[in-house]
Design an enzyme around this catalytic site. Structure first.
Site, mmCIF file in Angstrom:
data_model
loop_
_atom_site.group_PDB
_atom_site.id
_atom_site.type_symbol
_atom_site.label_atom_id
_atom_site.label_comp_id
_atom_site.label_asym_id
_atom_site.label_seq_id
_atom_site.Cartn_x
_atom_site.Cartn_y
_atom_site.Cartn_z
ATOM 1 N N ARG A 51 0.844 -1.207 0.000
ATOM 2 C CA ARG A 51 0.000 0.000 0.000
ATOM 3 C C ARG A 51 0.878 1.255 0.000
ATOM 4 O O ARG A 51 0.581 2.244 -0.659
ATOM 5 C CB ARG A 51 -0.965 -0.013 1.204
ATOM 6 C CG ARG A 51 -1.775 1.255 1.330
ATOM 7 C CD ARG A 51 -3.144 1.058 1.996
ATOM 8 N NE ARG A 51 -3.106 0.252 3.200
ATOM 9 C CZ ARG A 51 -2.687 0.677 4.401
ATOM 10 N NH1 ARG A 51 -2.252 1.907 4.555
ATOM 11 N NH2 ARG A 51 -2.710 -0.141 5.443
ATOM 12 N N TYR A 103 -15.070 18.203 -15.027
ATOM 13 C CA TYR A 103 -15.484 16.809 -15.243
ATOM 14 C C TYR A 103 -16.529 16.386 -14.176
ATOM 15 O O TYR A 103 -16.364 16.686 -12.984
ATOM 16 C CB TYR A 103 -14.251 15.888 -15.197
ATOM 17 C CG TYR A 103 -14.625 14.438 -15.182
ATOM 18 C CD1 TYR A 103 -15.222 13.855 -16.286
ATOM 19 C CD2 TYR A 103 -14.429 13.654 -14.051
ATOM 20 C CE1 TYR A 103 -15.624 12.522 -16.261
ATOM 21 C CE2 TYR A 103 -14.808 12.317 -14.021
ATOM 22 C CZ TYR A 103 -15.416 11.766 -15.135
ATOM 23 O OH TYR A 103 -15.807 10.463 -15.104
ATOM 24 N N ASP A 176 -5.914 18.819 -14.490
ATOM 25 C CA ASP A 176 -6.266 17.481 -14.982
ATOM 26 C C ASP A 176 -5.837 17.467 -16.456
ATOM 27 O O ASP A 176 -6.468 18.100 -17.303
ATOM 28 C CB ASP A 176 -7.772 17.297 -14.810
ATOM 29 C CG ASP A 176 -8.279 15.967 -15.363
ATOM 30 O OD1 ASP A 176 -7.585 15.373 -16.202
ATOM 31 O OD2 ASP A 176 -9.385 15.558 -14.966
ATOM 32 N N LYS A 201 -7.490 6.735 -19.997
ATOM 33 C CA LYS A 201 -7.643 7.307 -21.335
ATOM 34 C C LYS A 201 -6.354 7.109 -22.140
ATOM 35 O O LYS A 201 -5.952 5.980 -22.351
ATOM 36 C CB LYS A 201 -8.061 8.787 -21.200
ATOM 37 C CG LYS A 201 -9.203 9.018 -20.198
ATOM 38 C CD LYS A 201 -10.473 8.348 -20.611
ATOM 39 C CE LYS A 201 -11.664 8.425 -19.681
ATOM 40 N NZ LYS A 201 -11.569 8.700 -18.280
HETATM 41 C C1 LIG Z 1 -11.104 14.665 -17.702
HETATM 42 C C2 LIG Z 1 -11.341 13.488 -16.801
HETATM 43 N N1 LIG Z 1 -10.855 13.517 -15.553
HETATM 44 C C3 LIG Z 1 -11.049 12.485 -14.691
HETATM 45 C C4 LIG Z 1 -11.764 11.376 -15.066
HETATM 46 C C5 LIG Z 1 -11.973 10.239 -14.076
HETATM 47 O O1 LIG Z 1 -11.131 9.187 -14.403
HETATM 48 P P1 LIG Z 1 -11.487 7.635 -14.101
HETATM 49 O O2 LIG Z 1 -12.683 7.291 -14.925
HETATM 50 O O3 LIG Z 1 -10.240 6.941 -14.525
HETATM 51 O O4 LIG Z 1 -11.739 7.524 -12.649
HETATM 52 C C6 LIG Z 1 -12.280 11.306 -16.364
HETATM 53 C C7 LIG Z 1 -13.053 10.133 -16.792
HETATM 54 O O5 LIG Z 1 -13.739 10.156 -17.805
HETATM 55 C C8 LIG Z 1 -12.066 12.388 -17.254
HETATM 56 O O6 LIG Z 1 -12.551 12.389 -18.517
#
Ligand SMILES: Cc1ncc(COP(=O)(O)O)c(C=O)c1O
Length: 385
Positions: A51, A103, A176, A201
């Protein structure tokens, strides 16, 4: 020869990689062990308990830190676990500033879960004018968090300007970077403290693993995030870390093709009489095209959004007719996907809020894959006709 190239193609393959001392393996082995033997009483080795640290995860974390130009990386079981770890750095009742169209998962984490559990207060602001971020500042503002480009309207924000504003307020600046990837944009070099990815992604790139990353610009923040991450425990497992690391090897190569295809698709869509509006930062018609050109040095990502003439039935007919573009949530994999944000990714956003954001019922989002572009254009053509 030392391996310290500035070229992203080379970094994707060699960043953080050390040949395995025990076997000479050129790829880091998958270490599923949850615990590690102390060589002697009172003298733990480099790894103690997975962990807190695991060699496979550490290989991914070193790689990510180098790609983003940071000092330390942290790999999580999802992008949302990475976001949550950053929010857990803040004191109770702290104030956070995010864009209006942040998001959806981040919106719910801040506005619902952490508002309830930690008293987090959030302001949703139009970041297209940085003065709005200044105006939203409060005495307790502790974090300015944003995406660029955003999902699904692909707005581009001035990262250096917003980072400066956050620091003037005494707040952390975090980006992000999921849509841009470090191939195009490195927010830490633009003054941010933290860069985050949903590695689900482009970093993973094959739609076969959920994961997240945070990379920090300085050691003291790294120490704090290490403590939070080890305690809250949302870490990436060794198999998932390995898959992500494997994906990153071809990130630069994939992004080159993704972006070439996306630009061709966006330009083609702009010519179609049935298409009312195309949103892609690489098009001269995009409102922040000049900023995107300055800020994104190798391309504009591979998500293209557009509005079709007609209602939801017309959208459904178009999407159902597509062959290569699968109707699915998500983006960033090698295969092309199509989504209807109104009823899919943003279905839980109230209609009034969607209207305020300009997220219409006839908006379609494409995640353009790396297939041959002729096949993608032919697919879109037959579905539109
Ligand atoms: C821009 C963005 N940030 C964060 C996330 C969250 O990521 P996860 O689905 O891997 O938890 C997403 C998911 O679609 C996203 O498009």
């Amino acid at each position: 020869m030392s391996r310290n190239s500035d070229n992203k193609e080379t970094q994707c393959i060699h960043a953080g990689n050390t040949v395995d001392k025990a076997t000479g393996a050129v790829m880091p082995p998958i270490h599923p062990s949850s615990t590690f033997e102390n060589p002697e009483f009172g003298k733990p080795g480099e790894y103690i308990y997975s962990r807190g640290g695991n060699p496979t995860r550490a290989a991914l974390e070193r790689c990510a830190a180098e790609l983003e130009g940071g000092v330390r990386g942290f790999a999580y079981g999802s992008g949302m676990a990475a976001v949550a770890a950053v929010v857990d750095l803040l004191p109770a009742n702290a104030h956070v500033i995010v864009p209006k169209e942040v998001y959806g998962g981040t919106f719910r984490l801040l506005d619902d879960v952490r508002a309830r559990s930690a008293g987090i207060q959030t302001s949703f602001v139009d970041f297209s004018d940085p003065a709005n971020v200044v105006a939203a500042g409060r005495d307790n503002t502790a974090l300015v968090w944003f995406e660029s480009p955003t999902n699904p309207l692909l707005s581009v924000y001035d990262i250096a300007a917003v980072a400066g504003i956050a620091h003037d307020m005494g707040a952390l600046a975090a980006v992000d970077n999921t849509f841009a990837t470090p191939i195009n944009q490195r927010p830490l070099e633009l003054g941010c403290d933290i860069v985050m990815h949903s590695t689900t992604k482009y970093m993973g790139g094959h739609s076969d693993v959920i994961g997240g990353l945070n990379i920090v610009a300085d050691e003291s923040l790294g120490e704090k995030l290490a403590a939070v991450s080890a305690v809250t425990g949302g870490i990436a497992g060794p198999f998932d870390a390995y898959l992500t690391l494997r994906g990153i090897k071809t990130l630069a190569l994939r992004m080159e093709r993704h972006q070439r295809n996306a630009l061709a698709v966006a330009e083609w869509l702009e010519q179609q009489p049935r298409v009312q509006r195309v949103i892609y930062p690489g098009l001269a018609s995009h409102p922040q095209h000049e900023l995107a050109r300055r800020q994104m040095d190798s391309g504009f990502g591979a998500v293209v959004s557009f509005e079709i003439d007609g209602d939801r039935a017309a959208v459904a007919t178009f999407m159902n007719k597509l062959g290569y573009f699968a109707i699915a949530e998500g983006l960033g994999g090698v295969e092309s996907l199509v989504g209807h944000p109104y009823t899919m990714s943003h279905s839980r956003v109230p209609d009034e809020r969607k209207a305020e954001l300009g997220l219409t019922d006839n908006l379609i989002r494409l995640s353009v894959g790396i297939e041959h572009v002729d096949d993608l254009l032919a697919d879109l053509d037959q579905a539109l006709s």
